[in-house]
Structures are given as structure tokens and as C-alpha cells.
Design an enzyme around this catalytic site. Structure first.
Site, PDB file in Angstrom:
ATOM      1  N   CYS A  75       0.867  -1.183   0.000  1.00  0.00           N
ATOM      2  CA  CYS A  75       0.000   0.000   0.000  1.00  0.00           C
ATOM      3  C   CYS A  75       0.899   1.226   0.000  1.00  0.00           C
ATOM      4  O   CYS A  75       1.713   1.414   0.913  1.00  0.00           O
ATOM      5  CB  CYS A  75      -0.869  -0.031   1.259  1.00  0.00           C
ATOM      6  SG  CYS A  75      -1.862   1.445   1.505  1.00  0.00           S
ATOM      7  N   CYS A 189      -0.883   3.680  -6.367  1.00  0.00           N
ATOM      8  CA  CYS A 189      -1.807   3.072  -5.418  1.00  0.00           C
ATOM      9  C   CYS A 189      -1.980   1.647  -5.923  1.00  0.00           C
ATOM     10  O   CYS A 189      -2.213   1.441  -7.122  1.00  0.00           O
ATOM     11  CB  CYS A 189      -3.142   3.812  -5.423  1.00  0.00           C
ATOM     12  SG  CYS A 189      -4.426   2.932  -4.503  1.00  0.00           S
TER      13      CYS A 189
END
Ligand code: DGL
Length: 264
Positions: A75, A189
């Protein structure tokens, strides 16, 4: 270390599955635990303090319970904010995910790079440092596309997508000064590679996409080289909150080789 000691891959949601697939290609014999912090999704609209506290606390408890050989924070939002802190508190080796600005700067011909991430990621000093170190003399245009996180979650569950969400993300970069010259887009992302086809269609064929998943997989393989691996029956997913009725998610996880699901 036992051969079935797992590698733990962590994200706020399903984005880290893009990292899991690449890692599994290099290390097919490894046992994996995939963790989605769905109870706190999305991270991207939270403050730095909230994200750091959440990620450090959760990874600490997971490390105590499962004793993984390595943790991958799959992440960008969590990594650009909390990677240093997590490394300080845990002895487990930690691999983070940071925006792939370096390969994008090497790839661009026009000198204009777009970066799509969460609102929290694009404002991080970590990203400023990557830009200063690797993209000198290039233009890096950033845009926060939080809608794409939810769109990726929906797509993975087989739900329909709102095409205007993709359009807004593309326009967010193209409408900036110099945006028409973007030839390389950093998917900063881990959810966004799940939408690569939709983004490619809107950006057009002259734009290439770069994300960190392959580099992360190589790093994990390097850090675990020489270790013994043995798979148990099926990988485990840990989903925070109550995902027991999310059958679409269970089905999608099975596609990624995950047959067991537990709450946390
Ligand atoms: N997948 C995460 C990332 O790479 C973020 C998604 C979220 O906002 O929770 O940044």
C-alpha cells in the site's frame, strides 16, 4: 524457521492482490497470508496520524499472532507514511511500496510524468524526495484519485464500474499545464493496476503505466533467498471488520489462490 512460515502481504483492501500475484510468480512455493484492513478502507482520506497508528498497531498484532518471515506493506499510502515507524517497532523484515517514480523517469520520452495516487500519498514528503532524487529535469504532475480505490474494489467483486470515475481521474492529470504531453503514468496506489484496462482506454495508446509490483516481488525474493519454502493447503486472507457475507470478495480471493478467510 519452518518452511511453511508465511509471507504476509498487507493493504487497506484488495489492492495488494496485485502485489501478491507478482510475488507468487517468483515464489510459487511460499505460503502467503493476505491482509485487507477493510474496516478502515479507504486509508487515502485519513490523516497521517490516523494511518500511522492504525498500520503500526495492526501489523504489530499480526506479527505477534502469525510470526511471518517477512511483511510486505502493499500500500503506497501506508508505506509513504508509516514504513519507517513500522521498521522501528518490528524485527520482521519489512518491504514497502513506494510510487514508481524512478522507472517512470527512466521511461518517459516527453519528460512529463503523471502520478495517480490517494490524497494522502500525493502530499507526502516521501514523494517529494523521490521526485527530487529521480525525476530531476522532468515534470511530475500529481492527481489524487480516491474514487478509483472504490472502483477497483467494485471491479474485483464483479460489480459494474462508473466510467465517469475513470474519466475524472484522467482529466485530473490531462487538464494540468503540460498534461497533454504525459506519456508515462505512475499508478501510485496498489488498487489502480486493477483498472489498467479502463485507464489505458481513456489515456490512449501513447501512454504507458508503471507500478511497483514487479520490483517489490523481486525485493521479496531477494530478501528470502536461500530460505526453505513449503505450502500448506491453501493461503489465508485476514479481513478486518465483518466480511463474512461478502461472497463476491470470497470468490475473487479464490481466483488469487486464497481459500481460507478469517476475521481479525
Ligand atoms: N491501496 C492503497 C495504496 O496503495 C490505498 C487505498 C486506500 O485509500 O485505502 O495507496
Amino acid at each position: 524457521m519452518r518452511a511453511d512460515t508465511p509471507i504476509l502481504i498487507f493493504d487497506s483492501g484488495v489492492g495488494g492482490l496485485t502485489v501478491l500475484s507478482q510475488t507468487r510468480e517468483l515464489l510459487p512455493e511460499a505460503d502467503y497470508i493476505y491482509v485487507a484492513d477493510s474496516a478502515a478502507l479507504p486509508y487515502g482520506d485519513k490523516s497521517e496520524a490516523e494511518i500511522a497508528a492504525r498500520v503500526c498497531g495492526l501489523l504489530g498484532r499480526l506479527a505477534e499472532r502469525y510470526h511471518p518471515r517477512l511483511i510486505c506493506i502493499a500500500c503506497n499510502t501506508a508505506s509513504t507514511i508509516a514504513l519507517g515507524m513500522v521498521r522501528e517497532v518490528l524485527e520482521t523484515p519489512i518491504v514497502g511500496t513506494v510510487p514508481a517514480i524512478k522507472p517512470a523517469a527512466e521511461a518517459t520520452q516527453s519528460g512529463v510524468i503523471g502520478l495517480l495516487g490517494t490524497a494522502a500519498t500525493i502530499r507526502q514528503p516521501y514523494v517529494d524526495r523521490l521526485e527530487a532524487e529521480f525525476a530531476q529535469g522532468k515534470t511530475l504532475l500529481r492527481h489524487a484519485a480516491p474514487e478509483l480505490v472504490l472502483a477497483a474494489e467494485r471491479k474485483l467483486r464483479g460489480e459494474s464500474l462508473d466510467p465517469t470515475a475513470i474519466e475524472r481521474a484522467v482529466t485530473g492529470l490531462r487538464a494540468q499545464p503540460g498534461g497533454d504531453r504525459i506519456d508515462t503514468v505512475v499508478l501510485a496506489c496498489t488498487h489502480f493496476p486493477l483498472l489498467a484496462d479502463e485507464l489505458a482506454e481513456k489515456f490512449g495508446p501513447q501512454v504507458r503505466f508503471v507500478d511497483g509490483a514487479q520490483g517489490i516481488a523481486r525485493r521479496i525474493a531477494y530478501l528470502t533467498r536461500g530460505q526453505a519454502f513449503a505450502r500448506s493447503d491453501s493461503d489465508l486472507a485476514i479481513i478486518t471488520g465483518d466480511a463474512s457475507h461478502d461472497t463476491a470478495l470470497h470468490r475473487a480471493l479464490q481466483h488469487y489462490g486464497i481459500g481460507r478467510i478469517a476475521g481479525f
